[in-house]
Enzyme design. Structure first.
Site, short mmCIF file in Angstrom:
data_model
loop_
_atom_site.label_atom_id
_atom_site.label_comp_id
_atom_site.label_asym_id
_atom_site.label_seq_id
_atom_site.Cartn_x
_atom_site.Cartn_y
_atom_site.Cartn_z
N GLY A 51 0.83 -1.20 0.00
CA GLY A 51 0.00 0.00 0.00
C GLY A 51 0.86 1.25 0.00
N SER A 52 0.37 2.29 0.65
CA SER A 52 1.05 3.58 0.58
C SER A 52 2.42 3.60 1.24
CB SER A 52 0.17 4.65 1.21
OG SER A 52 -1.07 4.66 0.55
N VAL A 53 2.73 2.57 2.04
CA VAL A 53 4.07 2.50 2.64
C VAL A 53 5.10 2.53 1.51
CG1 VAL A 53 5.64 1.05 3.98
CG2 VAL A 53 3.25 1.27 4.67
#
Lengths: 363, 603
Positions: free
Chosen positions: B318-320
């Protein structure tokens, strides 16, 4: 199917056959004595049936011309090696070792039969082309023939069977007249390869080897067998304790007593006198084999007879040596005595080969 | 014997050599007779006496398994003596009767007793362990009826005890009797206790110790008269792990009720301070007598409690993953902090529309605020600018797509796609849409929590990729060192100091400037982190739609000492679910600091 020539029957080595039957009778008797204490007579009956099957195999082998067996030796050798490989894939594991193949209700141990096949291939390699001197190439080929099955059997692991192949090869090479210098060189090469093998072993395998060399490293395992076997043999003294007095064997202090350590049971029951009789019987059998080898003119028959005799002698001496504490315990059955079908049938088939050679000596 | 002397034969070389072999063999047989004479005639009397007194039995004495400690010397597991019901096959005269009696006495089904016995030779003198963890009451029952039960003994064996039944279950792993498969390898004996998973398995050779033995003299009924000789077992070695028990406990407390994983790592040396996976299995249940049904239930549990989610589960980051894209862009020069985008909540690429997570968009965002507020639309375009090859190259540099090398069993490698820009049969293999997807950590990108912890450590320490270290040293019982490890680097991410500083400042903003990770904010400790919400690949419809929540962080931001990575399976948004869990863990780690701040009033 098999035409039986009268001249063949005249030359049957009855002494050899009688001695072998005598030993197998002692084997069945020992199983009976052991089984009597616990478990009933099943052990004796099964051993007796193995003897019967073995005798049939002996007759079949004896009636076939051994020269045709030598001719198909390469094929037999291939089948034998394949069987050893099959053991790895389908083999049944008993106490950490894969030596057996399951065939319905019975299990066979290919390494036992392989000893005979090995002798056949030796005869094929060394004697099927008469008059040819032993070249370096032939020597290397011979080592390859030994090496492949040797490694396979060692990996099973069945160190005992593998170790029998070495004295057999040496005996045959001495027989065909390989110079001592060459034998010495081979021995040195073998010794040089030992440390390499050592490094290839896993730590726990090294432990096992060390236990072979020094049983007291593992007083719960191997040493226990050796100590108990010594007590069993020694307590038999000169005349033995008889069947009922043999507490070591009867009360089951002795492990593997019906297979590899059967000689200790026998020694406890029948004492030194009994052992003397048994060893003389084995001696007669082996010397008879050497006699057949010496008096044969056909080079194939010579090598074959010498090889079979060497297998027999080596197994007997290594087994008795280990049971009496002279040699490290490596797990080898006593031919014609130990319980077990593969060993019994293979031993009797070997004797069948000897008979076959004797019968065809004078033609 | 007449060797080779037949009429007409000449004594050629062959016969002579065979004769020599025959003589050699005969000498060997004679030697054998000599040994028999020695044993039976000369030593016979003595050995005869020994055979009459041969009432010596040998019993193995199990070695206590080594203890695992945390980095401060607190034990993670311990041993206690436990009673084991064992049979000595060779002493069981009437096996069926004895088994029937034991079965009735202890209420154990007969097949359960018979099965282990059938696997060993009937004349074996080694005790066969049939049931572990006997109650004191059962022990008394057996001891009272000893005479009716020949060959039945109660052994005292050390057994594992755990602080709580699920504490650090995946990390420690369970210990169980050696399986048939392991027996086949030939390293163990039947009945041995062997570490099956986790550190117990990794360090089994050290922990196991060496079994001792006892020679005992027994009377005619097989009762012990005295111990003749005792060879003490060598206890297993002690393991000092890098785990901090306090942090491990805090992480497990914080994860209670959630499925997922937490990894706490020291970014200065790669030491793993805590690693937890939930739901966890009950260690004591697996170590003890687990019935077949219970085992089946455990294996078939849809929550897969046996799996170590920190290492064996792969999730979309995801956005990590935006951290990687930003790092790649800044270092390669394809992005600058000044770039900005007007985020309307949607991004169009050809016929495709990619949405932002925030309805209506974030408005005007630059790189820093795109990280702080996790703006997808900015990163869709940034990803296209940076290009898939650079993104993938930096992802690999950050250690994604390769196992971290903890040595614990079946660690997953994750997945970083292979970017193939060539055309195949007229079509592009790699589509621009793929680039857009991976820019926000979706699509063909998968990572494990441990990988994310290692990546975050690199961000915290300026580029050093550590090999996660779980074991500090192993000490023999006498204190000598059996094994020790130093921290090992497994790679280095080369970014200029300015880029590192920018990334760290942006991550501080995520938590402290009203970004998506605000829920992790903790007065007294400056936390930096990145949230992530990963679409889950679900097989069933019921589970679909619930996203995995990530929070990858480090603190204190000015001098990073710990990295905390939290993953909650199907938890929802990273900022709402994972960040508060991380906050709880930080609270426990920086207890003193946090307490001081709250004592001094709101700061």
């Amino acid at each position: 199917m098999l035409r039986v020539d009268r001249r063949l029957l005249q030359n049957v080595d009855w002494a050899l056959l009688a001695t072998a039957l005598f030993i197998t009778a002692l084997s069945v008797l020992s199983m009976w004595n052991l089984g009597h204490a616990r478990g009933g007579a099943a052990l004796a009956w099964r051993q007796l049936s193995w003897v019967a099957i073995g005798l049939v195999a002996l007759l079949v082998v004896a009636s076939v011309d051994y020269r045709s067996l030598v001719r198909i030796a390469p094929a037999l050798y291939a089948v034998g090696v394949a069987l050893l490989l099959v053991v790895f894939v389908l083999g049944r594991t008993v106490s950490g070792a894969r030596r057996w193949i399951h065939l319905g209700p019975i299990t066979i141990q290919p390494s036992e039969l392989f000893k005979l096949i090995f002798v056949l291939i030796l005869a094929w390699a060394l004697a099927s082309r008469p008059g040819e001197p032993l070249s370096r190439g032939a020597m290397i080929g011979l080592l390859a023939l030994l090496g492949v099955p040797f490694l396979l059997v060692v990996r099973q692991p069945d160190l005992g069977t593998a170790l029998v192949l070495i004295p057999v090869t040496v005996a045959v090479l001495v027989g065909v007249g390989v110079r001592l210098r060459v034998l010495g060189a081979l021995a040195l090469a073998g010794l040089a390869a030992l440390p390499l093998g050592w490094f290839a072993l896993k730590p726990y395998q090294r432990d096992r080897v060390l236990v072979y060399l020094d049983p007291f490293r593992d007083p719960l395992g191997t040493a226990y067998n050796v100590i108990q076997a010594k007590i069993a043999i020694g307590s038999g003294q000169l005349l033995g304790k008889g069947v009922n007095g043999a507490t070591q064997s009867r009360l089951a202090f002795l492990p593997e007593r019906h297979t590899d350590f059967i000689f200790a049971v026998f020694a406890e029951m029948w004492g030194f006198v009994g052992c003397l009789v048994l060893i003389v019987a084995y001696g007669l059998l082996v010397l008879r084999g050497f006699d057949i080898a010496a008096s044969t003119r056909d080079p194939r028959g010579r090598v074959l007879a010498l090889g079979v005799t060497a297998v027999f002698a080596a197994q007997t001496l290594i087994n008795m040596g280990m049971v009496t504490g002279l040699l490290p315990v490596v797990g080898i059955p006593l031919p014609l005595m130990s319980y077990g079908g593969s060993s019994m049938v293979a031993s009797l088939m070997g004797l069948g080969l000897l008979l076959s050679i004797r019968m065809r000596q004078f033609r | 014997m007449e060797l080779g002397r037949r009429p007409g034969d000449q004594r050629d070389g062959w016969s002579r050599r065979v004769l020599a072999l025959a003589v050699t063999t005969t000498i060997a047989f004679a030697g054998l007779l000599g040994q028999l004479w020695y044993l039976q005639a000369l030593e016979g009397g003595r050995l005869q006496e020994m055979s009459e007194k041969n009432r010596i039995r040998i019993r193995p004495v199990a070695a206590p398994r080594g203890i695992l400690f945390d980095r401060n010397g607190l034990p993670l597991v311990d041993n206690r003596p436990a009673f084991t019901l064992s049979f000595i096959p060779r002493e069981m005269e009437d096996r069926d009767t004895v088994l029937a009696r034991v079965s009735v006495l202890l209420k154990i089904p007969l097949p359960e007793l018979r099965e282990p016995l059938d696997r060993v030779p009937p004349d074996s003198f080694r005790p066969v362990r049939v049931r572990r963890g006997l109650s004191l009451e059962d022990v008394t029952k057996v001891e009272e009826r000893k005479l009716e039960l020949p060959g039945v003994i109660v052994e005292v064996e050390p057994e594992r005890v755990y602080p709580t039944s699920t504490f650090a279950a995946h990390l420690l792993g369970y210990v169980r009797e050696v399986s048939e498969e392991q027996l086949r390898q030939g390293r163990y004996r039947r009945g041995d206790m062997v570490g099956q998973t986790g550190l117990e398995r990794l360090l089994d050779d050290y922990l196991r110790g060496k079994e001792g033995g006892e020679r005992i003299e027994v009377d005619a009924l097989g009762r012990q008269v005295k111990v003749v000789k005792r060879e003490e077992p060598n206890p297993g070695a002690q393991v000092i792990t890098t785990i901090d028990r306090r942090i491990q406990e805090a992480a497990e407390r914080a994860m209670a009720g959630h499925a997922g994983a937490v990894v706490v790592m020291d970014p200065r040396n790669g030491d793993v301070l805590a690693m937890t996976s939930s739901p966890a299995f009950a260690l004591d249940q697996l170590t003890g007598n687990l019935s077949r049904d219970d085992w089946r239930r455990l294996v078939n549990d849809s929550m897969t409690p046996l799996m170590n989610r920190a290492l064996q589960s792969q999730y979309a980051p995801g956005s990590v993953f935006k951290v990687v894209v930003a790092a790649a862009g800044l270092q390669e020069g394809s992005l600058t902090p000044m770039d900005h985008v007007n985020c309307t909540g949607e991004f169009h690429l050809g016929a495709w529309t990619f949405k932002d997570w925030k309805e209506g968009g974030h408005g005007r965002v630059d790189l820093r605020s795109a990280i702080v507020h996790s703006c997808n639309v900015f990163f869709y375009q940034a990803g296209l600018k940076v290009g898939p090859e650079a993104i993938v190259r930096y992802a690999r540099a950050f250690g994604l797509g390769a196992p971290t090398g903890t040595g614990l069993g079946s660690e997953k490698a994750g997945m970083i796609p292979f970017v193939d820009l060539k055309r195949r049969r007229g079509r592009r293999v790699w589509q621009a849409g793929n680039t857009v997807n991976i820019s926000i950590g979706q699509g063909p990108v998968l990572v494990t929590p441990m990988q994310v912890a290692r990546m975050m450590s690199a961000v915290a320490n300026g580029g050093i990729l550590w090999k996660p270290r779980l074991v500090e040293r192993v000490e023999e019982p006498d204190g000598t060192l059996a094994y020790s490890t130093a921290s090992k680097m497994s790679g280095h991410v080369d970014l200029s100091p300015i880029v590192w500083a920018f990334l760290r400042s942006a991550l501080v903003g995520v938590v402290n400037d009203g970004g998506t990770g605000a829920a992790a904010r903790l007065p007294g400790v400056l936390i930096a982190g990145k949230t992530g919400t990963a679409q889950s690949i679900s097989k069933s419809d019921s589970a679909r739609g619930q996203d995995h929540a990530w929070f990858a962080s480090f603190a204190p931001a000015e001098d990073p000492q710990v990295v905390v990575v939290v993953l909650v399976e199907r938890g929802g948004k990273g900022g709402q679910v994972a960040a508060p869990i991380a906050r709880q863990i930080y609270q426990a780690i920086f207890m003193e600091k946090v307490a001081m701040v709250s004592l001094g009033g709101e700061s």
